[in-house]
Design a protein around this motif. Structure first.
Motif, PDB file in Angstrom:
ATOM      1  N   THR A   1      -4.615   0.177   2.992  1.00 29.82           N
ATOM      2  CA  THR A   1      -4.615   1.229   2.248  1.00 29.82           C
ATOM      3  C   THR A   1      -3.564   2.388   2.805  1.00 29.82           C
ATOM      4  O   THR A   1      -3.300   2.446   3.923  1.00 29.82           O
ATOM      5  CB  THR A   1      -6.122   2.001   2.123  1.00 29.82           C
ATOM      6  OG1 THR A   1      -6.336   2.482   3.713  1.00 29.82           O
ATOM      7  CG2 THR A   1      -7.190   1.080   1.556  1.00 29.82           C
TER       8      THR A   1
ATOM      9  N   ALA B   1       0.871  -1.242  -0.027  1.00 27.77           N
ATOM     10  CA  ALA B   1       0.052   0.146   0.016  1.00 27.77           C
ATOM     11  C   ALA B   1       0.945   1.269   0.091  1.00 27.77           C
ATOM     12  O   ALA B   1       0.617   2.211  -0.677  1.00 27.77           O
ATOM     13  CB  ALA B   1      -1.000   0.017   1.145  1.00 27.77           C
TER      14      ALA B   1
ATOM     15  N   ARG C   1      -5.844   7.731  -1.332  1.00 25.03           N
ATOM     16  CA  ARG C   1      -5.872   6.433  -0.921  1.00 25.03           C
ATOM     17  C   ARG C   1      -5.255   5.566  -2.007  1.00 25.03           C
ATOM     18  O   ARG C   1      -6.017   5.531  -3.366  1.00 25.03           O
ATOM     19  CB  ARG C   1      -7.278   6.158  -0.659  1.00 25.03           C
ATOM     20  CG  ARG C   1      -7.217   4.479  -0.114  1.00 25.03           C
ATOM     21  CD  ARG C   1      -8.842   4.198   0.290  1.00 25.03           C
ATOM     22  NE  ARG C   1      -9.615   4.248  -0.807  1.00 25.03           N
ATOM     23  CZ  ARG C   1     -10.981   3.932  -0.856  1.00 25.03           C
ATOM     24  NH1 ARG C   1     -11.528   3.325   0.224  1.00 25.03           N
ATOM     25  NH2 ARG C   1     -11.618   3.840  -1.938  1.00 25.03           N
TER      26      ARG C   1
ATOM     27  N   ILE D   1      -5.188   1.248  -2.526  1.00 21.90           N
ATOM     28  CA  ILE D   1      -5.368  -0.011  -2.177  1.00 21.90           C
ATOM     29  C   ILE D   1      -4.426  -1.102  -2.436  1.00 21.90           C
ATOM     30  O   ILE D   1      -4.245  -1.345  -3.596  1.00 21.90           O
ATOM     31  CB  ILE D   1      -6.793  -0.464  -2.506  1.00 21.90           C
ATOM     32  CG1 ILE D   1      -7.706   0.545  -1.983  1.00 21.90           C
ATOM     33  CG2 ILE D   1      -7.066  -1.598  -1.871  1.00 21.90           C
ATOM     34  CD1 ILE D   1      -9.043   0.583  -2.745  1.00 21.90           C
TER      35      ILE D   1
END
Length: 121
Positions: free
Chosen positions: A112, A20, A103, A105
């Motif tokens: 995240t 992430a 963000r 993922i």
């Protein structure tokens, strides 16, 4: 200050967290601090240690008041914010912080990460 904020499920591994971070960090300046909800800091500690970076826990009320660009129904239900990672990054970066990477993922969908930049002090 450049902060990587994290949101993640209980079963997230260090590899998930790292994936992430790497995805969010593409094109962003080097991170100087990691942040996560207070109750998740211990799970983030191994990544922080391997990167040689400090980690800070963010209180629930600070997460809920951060203005995020992402709006996840799951995050709203669980933490009262549209994006846990964005809220953690912004809160840790301080007043006037801005989101420089929204963000991201992880491929396994367990973690995240978002990157925020704080004003120079």
């Amino acid at each position: 200050m450049i902060v990587a904020g994290f949101g993640f499920r209980a079963g997230a591994t260090e590899a998930s967290l790292r994936a992430a971070l790497e995805g969010a960090q593409l094109g962003a300046p080097p991170v100087t601090l990691l942040a996560a909800p207070e109750d998740k800091v211990a799970a983030l500690a191994p990544l922080a240690e391997s990167l040689g970076l400090p980690v800070v826990g963010i209180a629930s009320d600070a997460l809920a008041t951060a203005e995020t660009v992402t709006r996840s129904a799951m995050s709203m239900a669980a933490r009262g914010t549209g994006s846990v990672c964005e809220a953690a990054a912004l809160a840790a970066a301080g007043p006037g912080a801005s989101l420089i990477a929204p963000r991201f993922i992880a491929p396994d969908r367990m973690a995240t990460c978002a990157i925020a930049e704080g004003r120079a002090s």
